[in-house]
Enzyme design. Structure first.
Site, mmCIF file in Angstrom:
data_model
loop_
_atom_site.group_PDB
_atom_site.id
_atom_site.type_symbol
_atom_site.label_atom_id
_atom_site.label_comp_id
_atom_site.label_asym_id
_atom_site.label_seq_id
_atom_site.Cartn_x
_atom_site.Cartn_y
_atom_site.Cartn_z
ATOM 1 N N SER A 134 0.797 -1.237 0.000
ATOM 2 C CA SER A 134 0.000 0.000 0.000
ATOM 3 C C SER A 134 0.824 1.280 0.000
ATOM 4 O O SER A 134 0.266 2.358 -0.231
ATOM 5 C CB SER A 134 -0.938 0.023 1.203
ATOM 6 O OG SER A 134 -2.117 -0.655 0.892
ATOM 7 N N LYS A 186 0.580 3.556 -2.905
ATOM 8 C CA LYS A 186 -0.597 4.402 -3.205
ATOM 9 C C LYS A 186 -0.300 5.906 -3.313
ATOM 10 O O LYS A 186 -0.705 6.545 -4.296
ATOM 11 C CB LYS A 186 -1.705 4.110 -2.191
ATOM 12 C CG LYS A 186 -2.279 2.693 -2.355
ATOM 13 C CD LYS A 186 -3.159 2.284 -1.193
ATOM 14 C CE LYS A 186 -3.738 0.878 -1.391
ATOM 15 N NZ LYS A 186 -4.439 0.374 -0.199
ATOM 16 N N TYR A 208 -2.450 -2.268 -10.633
ATOM 17 C CA TYR A 208 -2.523 -2.220 -9.165
ATOM 18 C C TYR A 208 -1.770 -3.395 -8.522
ATOM 19 O O TYR A 208 -0.958 -3.196 -7.608
ATOM 20 C CB TYR A 208 -3.994 -2.194 -8.718
ATOM 21 C CG TYR A 208 -4.123 -2.223 -7.217
ATOM 22 C CD1 TYR A 208 -3.843 -1.096 -6.447
ATOM 23 C CD2 TYR A 208 -4.492 -3.387 -6.543
ATOM 24 C CE1 TYR A 208 -3.917 -1.125 -5.063
ATOM 25 C CE2 TYR A 208 -4.571 -3.429 -5.162
ATOM 26 C CZ TYR A 208 -4.286 -2.292 -4.433
ATOM 27 O OH TYR A 208 -4.357 -2.331 -3.062
ATOM 28 N N TYR A 219 -3.940 3.209 7.577
ATOM 29 C CA TYR A 219 -5.201 2.452 7.606
ATOM 30 C C TYR A 219 -6.170 3.122 8.593
ATOM 31 O O TYR A 219 -6.139 4.331 8.761
ATOM 32 C CB TYR A 219 -4.936 0.985 7.967
ATOM 33 C CG TYR A 219 -3.982 0.300 7.011
ATOM 34 C CD1 TYR A 219 -4.259 0.221 5.660
ATOM 35 C CD2 TYR A 219 -2.794 -0.252 7.457
ATOM 36 C CE1 TYR A 219 -3.389 -0.410 4.778
ATOM 37 C CE2 TYR A 219 -1.918 -0.887 6.583
ATOM 38 C CZ TYR A 219 -2.217 -0.958 5.241
ATOM 39 O OH TYR A 219 -1.361 -1.568 4.369
ATOM 40 N N VAL A 262 1.179 -3.788 3.986
ATOM 41 C CA VAL A 262 1.157 -5.081 4.677
ATOM 42 C C VAL A 262 2.434 -5.905 4.469
ATOM 43 O O VAL A 262 2.600 -6.942 5.097
ATOM 44 C CB VAL A 262 -0.087 -5.933 4.301
ATOM 45 C CG1 VAL A 262 -1.365 -5.276 4.765
ATOM 46 C CG2 VAL A 262 -0.109 -6.227 2.820
HETATM 47 N N1 GLU Z 1 -2.010 -5.862 -2.145
HETATM 48 C C1 GLU Z 1 -2.765 -5.573 -0.985
HETATM 49 C C2 GLU Z 1 -4.228 -5.493 -1.304
HETATM 50 O O1 GLU Z 1 -4.571 -4.900 -2.278
HETATM 51 C C3 GLU Z 1 -2.306 -4.279 -0.407
HETATM 52 C C4 GLU Z 1 -2.542 -4.337 0.987
HETATM 53 C C5 GLU Z 1 -1.903 -3.255 1.759
HETATM 54 O O2 GLU Z 1 -0.671 -3.112 1.830
HETATM 55 O O3 GLU Z 1 -2.672 -2.523 2.375
HETATM 56 O O4 GLU Z 1 -5.054 -6.010 -0.592
#
Ligand code: GLU
Length: 305
Positions: free
Chosen positions: A61, A64, A189, A240, A258
């Site tokens: 994430s 992002k 993604y 988060y 994660v």
């Molecule tokens: N590849 C993970 C997902 O899309 C990313 C999760 C993350 O790092 O928040 O669920």
């Protein structure tokens, strides 16, 4: 400072025991939960590291806010935020419910999965491959590491298990928020989540943001305003649904993933990369947060001080 970093890593290492590594795909569940490392780079380029700062892990994430900056370069602020909001959700990163029931009728922000997938649909290019290569080149540029690559095992795992993300992407397509090929967008993604970095790479990206979008050579890559948008969304939505507590306890704009990474930016001063794959219940590096808490307190780094 080097002794201080070694001390922080040693003091907080035991906390790794209290969390667990992400286990939704084999490539992540095999991580060593006792790894903990940090790299800091200050404004004059001094780089210090301690612990497992050279261990590779997937960016997940933390990709992002980076792809967001590229989308802002490609499409401009007005277009980007016509299709994705700027508000925290208080929900988990992969939550679906506000997509339909929320008052906004678009993903709440670019740091949750739905918003990040929407952002991937905005990247310019003639093919999926070209679009993803632009993303990878952008990550390489701002991390000043031309060797960044995808971890193919994790990419395959993301693709095979990513049905929740797939469902959100198709919903966004149904709402007219994603135009173009949904599978192509999802592929960008999944690939961007699977790019491997180290804490050193994250610290370099952190310094780039700390300097307002400028590389160590002095070259400007994004406007100060675009860098500020990324940092602000990191501060409000980057950890988060633990972002509020993190803002009080640490107060340094940060984005977690994660894979166990945390990208942190002390504006005008320093980039910090932390790695610790043992996660708390919200998906944040459990010992990584403790490390940042100690740094923030010691150096009075909270932007809210
Ligand atoms: N590849 C993970 C997902 O899309 C990313 C999760 C993350 O790092 O928040 O669920």
């Amino acid at each position: 400072m080097k002794n201080f970093l070694d001390g922080i890593i040693n003091r907080n290492k035991y906390i790794c025991e209290n969390g667990k590594v992400a286990d939704y795909i084999p490539g992540l569940s095999s991580a060593n939960k006792n790894h903990l490392g940090i790299c800091v780079i200050d404004n004059d380029g001094t780089l210090l590291k301690s612990g497992d700062s050279e261990v590779k892990f997937t960016i997940q994430s933390i990709s992002k806010p980076l792809t967001l900056m590229l989308a802002l370069l490609d499409r401009g602020e007005k277009y980007v935020f016509s299709k994705v909001g700027m508000e925290p959700t208080g929900d988990a990163f992969n939550s679906i419910r506000k997509l339909e029931t929320g008052r906004m009728r678009k993903p709440f922000n670019p740091m949750i999965n739905a918003g990040a997938i929407e952002i991937c649909s905005m990247i310019k290019g003639h093919s999926g491959e070209e679009k993803f290569n632009r993303v990878l080149d952008f990550f390489r540029l701002i991390s000043e590491n031309p060797n960044l690559e995808i971890n193919d095992e994790i990419y395959q795992g993301e693709k095979e298990t990513g049905n929740r993300n797939r469902s959100m992407a198709y919903f966004l397509k149904g709402e007219g928020l994603i135009t173009g090929d949904v599978e192509e967008v999802l592929d960008i993604y999944f690939k961007q989540c699977s790019i491997e970095v180290t804490a050193v790479d994250l610290a370099k990206i952190g310094l780039f943001l700390a300097k307002g979008g400028v590389l160590s050579s002095g070259e400007r890559v994004v406007s100060e305003h675009i860098a500020t948008i990324a940092k602000t969304l990191m501060a409000t939505c980057g950890m988060y649904d633990g972002s509020g507590e993190f803002a009080i306890k640490v107060g340094i704009p940060s984005k977690s993933g994660v894979g166990g990474g945390i990208l942190s930016v002390v504006p005008g001063k320093m980039g910090i990369g932390v790695f610790g794959p043992s996660l708390d219940q919200k998906g944040n590096s459990i010992a990584g947060i403790a490390v940042l808490e100690e740094i923030a307190e010691n150096f009075k780094f909270s932007i809210f001080n």
